[in-house]
Motif scaffolding. Structure first.
Motif, PDB file in Angstrom:
ATOM      1  N   PHE A  55       0.835  -1.195   0.000  1.00 26.41           N
ATOM      2  CA  PHE A  55       0.000   0.000   0.000  1.00 26.41           C
ATOM      3  C   PHE A  55       0.880   1.259   0.000  1.00 26.41           C
ATOM      4  O   PHE A  55       0.697   2.160  -0.819  1.00 26.41           O
ATOM      5  CB  PHE A  55      -0.914  -0.033   1.231  1.00 26.41           C
ATOM      6  N   PHE A  56       1.859   1.289   0.874  1.00 27.46           N
ATOM      7  CA  PHE A  56       2.714   2.472   0.935  1.00 27.46           C
ATOM      8  C   PHE A  56       3.727   2.523  -0.205  1.00 27.46           C
ATOM      9  O   PHE A  56       4.120   3.608  -0.634  1.00 27.46           O
ATOM     10  CB  PHE A  56       3.352   2.626   2.322  1.00 27.46           C
ATOM     11  N   GLN A  57       4.093   1.388  -0.750  1.00 28.06           N
ATOM     12  CA  GLN A  57       4.923   1.399  -1.961  1.00 28.06           C
ATOM     13  C   GLN A  57       4.134   2.010  -3.115  1.00 28.06           C
ATOM     14  O   GLN A  57       4.676   2.787  -3.909  1.00 28.06           O
ATOM     15  CB  GLN A  57       5.400  -0.016  -2.321  1.00 28.06           C
ATOM     16  N   ASP A  58       2.846   1.676  -3.186  1.00 25.73           N
ATOM     17  CA  ASP A  58       1.991   2.243  -4.222  1.00 25.73           C
ATOM     18  C   ASP A  58       1.862   3.761  -4.042  1.00 25.73           C
ATOM     19  O   ASP A  58       1.864   4.507  -5.025  1.00 25.73           O
ATOM     20  CB  ASP A  58       0.615   1.582  -4.205  1.00 25.73           C
ATOM     21  N   MET A  59       1.763   4.216  -2.787  1.00 28.57           N
ATOM     22  CA  MET A  59       1.698   5.654  -2.525  1.00 28.57           C
ATOM     23  C   MET A  59       3.008   6.322  -2.975  1.00 28.57           C
ATOM     24  O   MET A  59       2.992   7.390  -3.579  1.00 28.57           O
ATOM     25  CB  MET A  59       1.460   5.932  -1.036  1.00 28.57           C
ATOM     26  N   ASP A  60       4.137   5.675  -2.697  1.00 27.22           N
ATOM     27  CA  ASP A  60       5.442   6.170  -3.131  1.00 27.22           C
ATOM     28  C   ASP A  60       5.471   6.286  -4.656  1.00 27.22           C
ATOM     29  O   ASP A  60       5.871   7.319  -5.205  1.00 27.22           O
ATOM     30  CB  ASP A  60       6.531   5.223  -2.626  1.00 27.22           C
ATOM     31  N   ASP A  61       5.033   5.223  -5.339  1.00 22.72           N
ATOM     32  CA  ASP A  61       5.012   5.223  -6.804  1.00 22.72           C
ATOM     33  C   ASP A  61       4.122   6.342  -7.344  1.00 22.72           C
ATOM     34  O   ASP A  61       4.474   7.019  -8.315  1.00 22.72           O
ATOM     35  CB  ASP A  61       4.519   3.874  -7.349  1.00 22.72           C
ATOM     36  N   SER A  62       2.975   6.535  -6.711  1.00 20.67           N
ATOM     37  CA  SER A  62       2.051   7.584  -7.150  1.00 20.67           C
ATOM     38  C   SER A  62       2.663   8.970  -7.004  1.00 20.67           C
ATOM     39  O   SER A  62       2.498   9.828  -7.886  1.00 20.67           O
ATOM     40  CB  SER A  62       0.744   7.516  -6.350  1.00 20.67           C
ATOM     41  N   LEU A  63       3.352   9.190  -5.893  1.00 14.74           N
ATOM     42  CA  LEU A  63       4.016  10.484  -5.697  1.00 14.74           C
ATOM     43  C   LEU A  63       5.069  10.719  -6.770  1.00 14.74           C
ATOM     44  O   LEU A  63       5.191  11.827  -7.310  1.00 14.74           O
ATOM     45  CB  LEU A  63       4.645  10.557  -4.302  1.00 14.74           C
ATOM     46  N   ARG A  64       5.820   9.696  -7.089  1.00 16.83           N
ATOM     47  CA  ARG A  64       6.851   9.825  -8.131  1.00 16.83           C
ATOM     48  C   ARG A  64       6.207  10.134  -9.488  1.00 16.83           C
ATOM     49  O   ARG A  64       6.715  10.964 -10.238  1.00 16.83           O
ATOM     50  CB  ARG A  64       7.698   8.561  -8.202  1.00 16.83           C
ATOM     51  N   GLU A  65       5.082   9.466  -9.779  1.00 13.62           N
ATOM     52  CA  GLU A  65       4.377   9.726 -11.039  1.00 13.62           C
ATOM     53  C   GLU A  65       3.865  11.161 -11.112  1.00 13.62           C
ATOM     54  O   GLU A  65       3.764  11.737 -12.191  1.00 13.62           O
ATOM     55  CB  GLU A  65       3.196   8.754 -11.199  1.00 13.62           C
ATOM     56  N   GLN A  66       3.544  11.734  -9.939  1.00 14.46           N
ATOM     57  CA  GLN A  66       3.065  13.113  -9.886  1.00 14.46           C
ATOM     58  C   GLN A  66       4.206  14.121  -9.965  1.00 14.46           C
ATOM     59  O   GLN A  66       3.972  15.324  -9.961  1.00 14.46           O
ATOM     60  CB  GLN A  66       2.267  13.349  -8.597  1.00 14.46           C
ATOM     61  N   GLY A  67       5.436  13.615  -9.998  1.00 18.09           N
ATOM     62  CA  GLY A  67       6.579  14.505 -10.130  1.00 18.09           C
ATOM     63  C   GLY A  67       7.151  14.999  -8.824  1.00 18.09           C
ATOM     64  O   GLY A  67       7.959  15.943  -8.814  1.00 18.09           O
ATOM     65  N   VAL A  68       6.766  14.389  -7.712  1.00 14.31           N
ATOM     66  CA  VAL A  68       7.327  14.788  -6.419  1.00 14.31           C
ATOM     67  C   VAL A  68       8.796  14.374  -6.387  1.00 14.31           C
ATOM     68  O   VAL A  68       9.157  13.275  -6.798  1.00 14.31           O
ATOM     69  CB  VAL A  68       6.543  14.129  -5.259  1.00 14.31           C
ATOM     70  N   GLY A  69       9.635  15.263  -5.907  1.00 10.58           N
ATOM     71  CA  GLY A  69      11.077  15.017  -5.870  1.00 10.58           C
ATOM     72  C   GLY A  69      11.474  13.910  -4.899  1.00 10.58           C
ATOM     73  O   GLY A  69      10.825  13.716  -3.870  1.00 10.58           O
ATOM     74  N   ASP A  70      12.534  13.212  -5.241  1.00 10.87           N
ATOM     75  CA  ASP A  70      13.018  12.081  -4.447  1.00 10.87           C
ATOM     76  C   ASP A  70      13.272  12.436  -2.983  1.00 10.87           C
ATOM     77  O   ASP A  70      13.030  11.624  -2.089  1.00 10.87           O
ATOM     78  CB  ASP A  70      14.309  11.517  -5.044  1.00 10.87           C
ATOM     79  N   LEU A  71      13.773  13.639  -2.731  1.00 12.80           N
ATOM     80  CA  LEU A  71      14.119  14.010  -1.365  1.00 12.80           C
ATOM     81  C   LEU A  71      12.900  14.249  -0.482  1.00 12.80           C
ATOM     82  O   LEU A  71      12.969  14.058   0.734  1.00 12.80           O
ATOM     83  CB  LEU A  71      15.022  15.248  -1.357  1.00 12.80           C
ATOM     84  N   SER A  72      11.785  14.660  -1.060  1.00 12.30           N
ATOM     85  CA  SER A  72      10.606  14.938  -0.235  1.00 12.30           C
ATOM     86  C   SER A  72       9.659  13.742  -0.110  1.00 12.30           C
ATOM     87  O   SER A  72       8.766  13.758   0.726  1.00 12.30           O
ATOM     88  CB  SER A  72       9.858  16.157  -0.772  1.00 12.30           C
ATOM     89  N   ILE A  73       9.867  12.695  -0.896  1.00  7.18           N
ATOM     90  CA  ILE A  73       8.975  11.534  -0.836  1.00  7.18           C
ATOM     91  C   ILE A  73       8.979  10.870   0.544  1.00  7.18           C
ATOM     92  O   ILE A  73       7.903  10.598   1.084  1.00  7.18           O
ATOM     93  CB  ILE A  73       9.279  10.539  -1.974  1.00  7.18           C
ATOM     94  N   PRO A  74      10.128  10.608   1.159  1.00 13.24           N
ATOM     95  CA  PRO A  74      10.086   9.975   2.493  1.00 13.24           C
ATOM     96  C   PRO A  74       9.282  10.791   3.511  1.00 13.24           C
ATOM     97  O   PRO A  74       8.553  10.223   4.326  1.00 13.24           O
ATOM     98  CB  PRO A  74      11.558   9.870   2.901  1.00 13.24           C
ATOM     99  N   LYS A  75       9.397  12.114   3.462  1.00 13.06           N
ATOM    100  CA  LYS A  75       8.638  12.960   4.387  1.00 13.06           C
ATOM    101  C   LYS A  75       7.143  12.844   4.125  1.00 13.06           C
ATOM    102  O   LYS A  75       6.347  12.776   5.057  1.00 13.06           O
ATOM    103  CB  LYS A  75       9.076  14.424   4.245  1.00 13.06           C
ATOM    104  N   LYS A  76       6.766  12.825   2.859  1.00  6.17           N
ATOM    105  CA  LYS A  76       5.349  12.706   2.507  1.00  6.17           C
ATOM    106  C   LYS A  76       4.795  11.336   2.894  1.00  6.17           C
ATOM    107  O   LYS A  76       3.679  11.236   3.392  1.00  6.17           O
ATOM    108  CB  LYS A  76       5.135  12.984   1.024  1.00  6.17           C
ATOM    109  N   ILE A  77       5.575  10.290   2.677  1.00  9.99           N
ATOM    110  CA  ILE A  77       5.143   8.934   3.049  1.00  9.99           C
ATOM    111  C   ILE A  77       4.993   8.843   4.568  1.00  9.99           C
ATOM    112  O   ILE A  77       4.029   8.254   5.074  1.00  9.99           O
ATOM    113  CB  ILE A  77       6.120   7.861   2.515  1.00  9.99           C
ATOM    114  N   LYS A  78       5.923   9.440   5.301  1.00 12.41           N
ATOM    115  CA  LYS A  78       5.835   9.439   6.758  1.00 12.41           C
ATOM    116  C   LYS A  78       4.556  10.145   7.211  1.00 12.41           C
ATOM    117  O   LYS A  78       3.850   9.657   8.096  1.00 12.41           O
ATOM    118  CB  LYS A  78       7.057  10.118   7.369  1.00 12.41           C
ATOM    119  N   LYS A  79       4.247  11.262   6.582  1.00  7.61           N
ATOM    120  CA  LYS A  79       3.031  12.007   6.925  1.00  7.61           C
ATOM    121  C   LYS A  79       1.785  11.171   6.601  1.00  7.61           C
ATOM    122  O   LYS A  79       0.826  11.144   7.376  1.00  7.61           O
ATOM    123  CB  LYS A  79       3.008  13.340   6.173  1.00  7.61           C
ATOM    124  N   MET A  80       1.796  10.471   5.460  1.00  2.36           N
ATOM    125  CA  MET A  80       0.675   9.603   5.095  1.00  2.36           C
ATOM    126  C   MET A  80       0.503   8.483   6.114  1.00  2.36           C
ATOM    127  O   MET A  80      -0.615   8.150   6.503  1.00  2.36           O
ATOM    128  CB  MET A  80       0.894   8.995   3.706  1.00  2.36           C
TER     129      MET A  80
END
Length: 159
Positions: A55-80
């Motif tokens: 589930f959270f890998q899919d959220m990570d993939d979705s963020l990347r598809e939306q163009g979210v930068g690699d450095l901010s993805i862990p913070k966004k996943i943590k918030k999710m």
């Protein structure tokens, strides 16, 4: 994911058809699945952990598809993840209290309403309870094969 995409949630229950609204419904359905597995054996809990990871890998993939930068993805996943755990706690406590309390928790999380439940949230609370009953009838073996069936939500009828 398919259950959370049912058009009726957006058309007659007033869930915002946005990234946030869709995420809220995905979290609600994930919650229902994890709630079902909560009282099962270690093998079922391992399945739940694997689904949680996916589930959270899919959220990570979705963020990347939306163009979210690699450095901010862990913070966004943590918030999710923090949001998800908060939702689980709120839904569990509310379910233990009453259907009205569940409707208020759903209203707060899905609609952003604090003081009282929106009428549509009462319908969502009924959906949550009925979906839980339907999931009880399904076996963990079926879940392991990817066979998971949620209810089709009926159009909202204001009382």
């Amino acid at each position: 994911m398919a259950a959370a995409r049912q058009p009726e949630f957006y058309l007659s229950y007033g869930v915002e058809d946005s990234v946030t609204g869709r995420f809220e419904l995905i979290m609600l359905h994930a919650y229902l699945f994890f709630y079902r597995l909560k009282e099962e054996d270690e093998e079922a809990r391992a399945l739940g952990q694997a689904v949680f990871g996916r589930f959270f890998q899919d959220m990570d993939d979705s963020l990347r598809e939306q163009g979210v930068g690699d450095l901010s993805i862990p913070k966004k996943i943590k918030k999710m993840a923090q949001s998800f755990y908060g939702h689980i706690q709120a839904y569990d406590l509310a379910r233990d209290e009453s259907p009205a309390a569940l409707a208020i928790a759903l209203s707060r999380n899905i609609y952003g309403t604090e003081a009282e439940a929106r009428p549509e949230a009462t319908g969502l609370a009924q959906y949550v309870v009925a979906s839980s009953e339907k999931l009880k009838l399904q076996s963990v073996a079926d879940f392991s094969k990817g066979e998971l069936t949620f209810l089709t939500i009926a159009p909202f009828q204001a009382e």
